[in-house]
Write an enzyme that holds these catalytic residues in place. Structure first.
Site, PDB file in Angstrom:
ATOM      1  NE  ARG A 231      34.815  40.564  39.002  1.00 25.32           N
ATOM      2  CZ  ARG A 231      34.808  39.400  38.361  1.00 25.32           C
ATOM      3  NH1 ARG A 231      35.751  38.503  38.592  1.00 25.32           N
ATOM      4  NH2 ARG A 231      33.846  39.130  37.487  1.00 25.32           N
ATOM      5  CD  GLU A 260      41.266  42.076  36.468  1.00 24.63           C
ATOM      6  OE1 GLU A 260      40.528  41.393  35.745  1.00 24.63           O
ATOM      7  OE2 GLU A 260      41.857  41.613  37.477  1.00 24.63           O
ATOM      8  CG  HIS A 278      40.961  37.938  35.628  1.00 26.10           C
ATOM      9  ND1 HIS A 278      40.145  39.008  35.927  1.00 26.10           N
ATOM     10  CD2 HIS A 278      40.226  36.838  35.955  1.00 26.10           C
ATOM     11  CE1 HIS A 278      38.988  38.588  36.398  1.00 26.10           C
ATOM     12  NE2 HIS A 278      39.013  37.258  36.412  1.00 26.10           N
TER      13      HIS A 278
END
Length: 323
Positions: A231, A260, A278
């Site tokens: 994360r 993000e 991601h």
């Protein structure tokens, strides 16, 4: 007999609605004209939520008095207040196991790309510079390196096994020592001092926010590589940008970011960071498997009263059988 009603706040992988069809009534909240009105009207009917990234806090939970289960799409569930859910007797599940290999592959890909400057080399070729000169020798290699894994869970162990296959020594930091052959360091700072690759695989949330800070990056040192597939909140991005600009560390490979899809502008400016949007688990087979586990948790709960993969905060509820 009426089908159990599942709330789906936002779009999910195709395997989820396909798996729920015919077994549940699904409220696709994002497709409704007035989501608040729909929630108010159907609140007493909604017994489960199939969720993919929508924040769920105590206030949201209080709007759904009949809720029994939240089936989260993904291993990380930091956007769900699992403790608030447990306090209200609501079980939370996630999707561990099915994405371990994909994320571990991504971590090693980031490491190779960062150490050997593969994205820079490709940009060099695409710009036509190879016609003029050879790409400069990369200043470093994987040979002789030691990787420190922060969070030696399923994904962490999969990354460690891959690193060993590349001839990289492995050490780790966890809240608790594990029965593994890798060297254990009781603090993150000690681990960062001892290794030159730091790979982050811990969950997000308040407990791990900015765990990797300026002090840890300085300990990693000028030959150090930071890899983050966990994360973005675990890393202090402002400190990381400073470390990359000042060559406090050699480079970073990041698949996740603190805010993000916004990316810190400083990360976009430096050339010693490899940045991915991601995509750690983002293959069709893996995302379908994750969706299948979401469905399996819902089916198992309503058919047998036991979820397949409850999160730790829900353990007492599952043991008591009073979710």
């Amino acid at each position: 007999m009426a089908l159990p009603t599942v709330l789906m706040p936002g779009p999910m992988n195709r395997s989820v609605p396909a798996g729920l069809d015919g077994r549940f009534e699904v409220i696709r909240l994002w497709e409704t004209d007035d989501p608040d009105a729909v929630l108010a009207e159907r609140a007493k009917d909604i017994v489960a939520v199939a969720n993919a990234g929508t924040p769920i806090d105590g206030a949201f939970l209080d709007r759904l008095p009949a809720l029994q289960l939240i089936a989260n799409f993904g291993v990380g569930y930091d956007k769900i207040d699992a403790n608030a859910a447990a306090d209200r007797g609501v079980v939370v599940t996630n999707t561990p196991g099915v994405l371990d290999d994909e994320v571990a592959d991504t971590a090693l890909g980031l490491l190779l790309m960062t150490v050997r400057q593969l994205p820079q080399a490709e940009r060099f070729l695409r710009a036509g510079h190879w016609q003029e000169r050879s790409y400069p020798l990369t200043p470093t290699t994987l040979r002789g390196r030691t990787m420190g894994v922060v969070g030696l869970g399923r994904i962490g162990e999969a990354i460690a096994h891959r690193a060993e296959a590349f001839g990289i020594s492995v050490a780790y930091h966890n809240r608790h020592r594990k029965d593994v052959a890798y060297r254990y360091y009781p603090t993150l700072l000690e681990l960062a001092t001892a290794v030159d690759i730091l790979t982050i695989v811990v969950p997000g949330g308040d407990e791990t926010k900015h765990l990797v800070n300026a002090e840890v990056l300085a300990a990693l040192g000028p030959d150090g590589i930071l890899i983050n597939v966990a994360r973005g909140s675990v890393v202090d991005e402002a400190a990381l940008v400073d470390a990359l600009r000042n060559k406090t560390i050699l480079g970073a490979g990041l698949d996740v970011f603190e805010h993000e899809p916004e990316v810190h502008p400083g990360l976009l400016e430096v050339d010693n960071a490899v940045l991915l949007p991601h995509v750690g688990s983002a293959s069709v087979p893996t995302r379908d498997a994750m969706g299948g586990l979401v469905v399996a948790n819902l089916v198992s709960w309503f058919d047998h009263g036991v979820p397949v993969t409850p999160v730790p905060e829900s353990a007492d509820l599952v043991r008591r059988g009073d979710g």
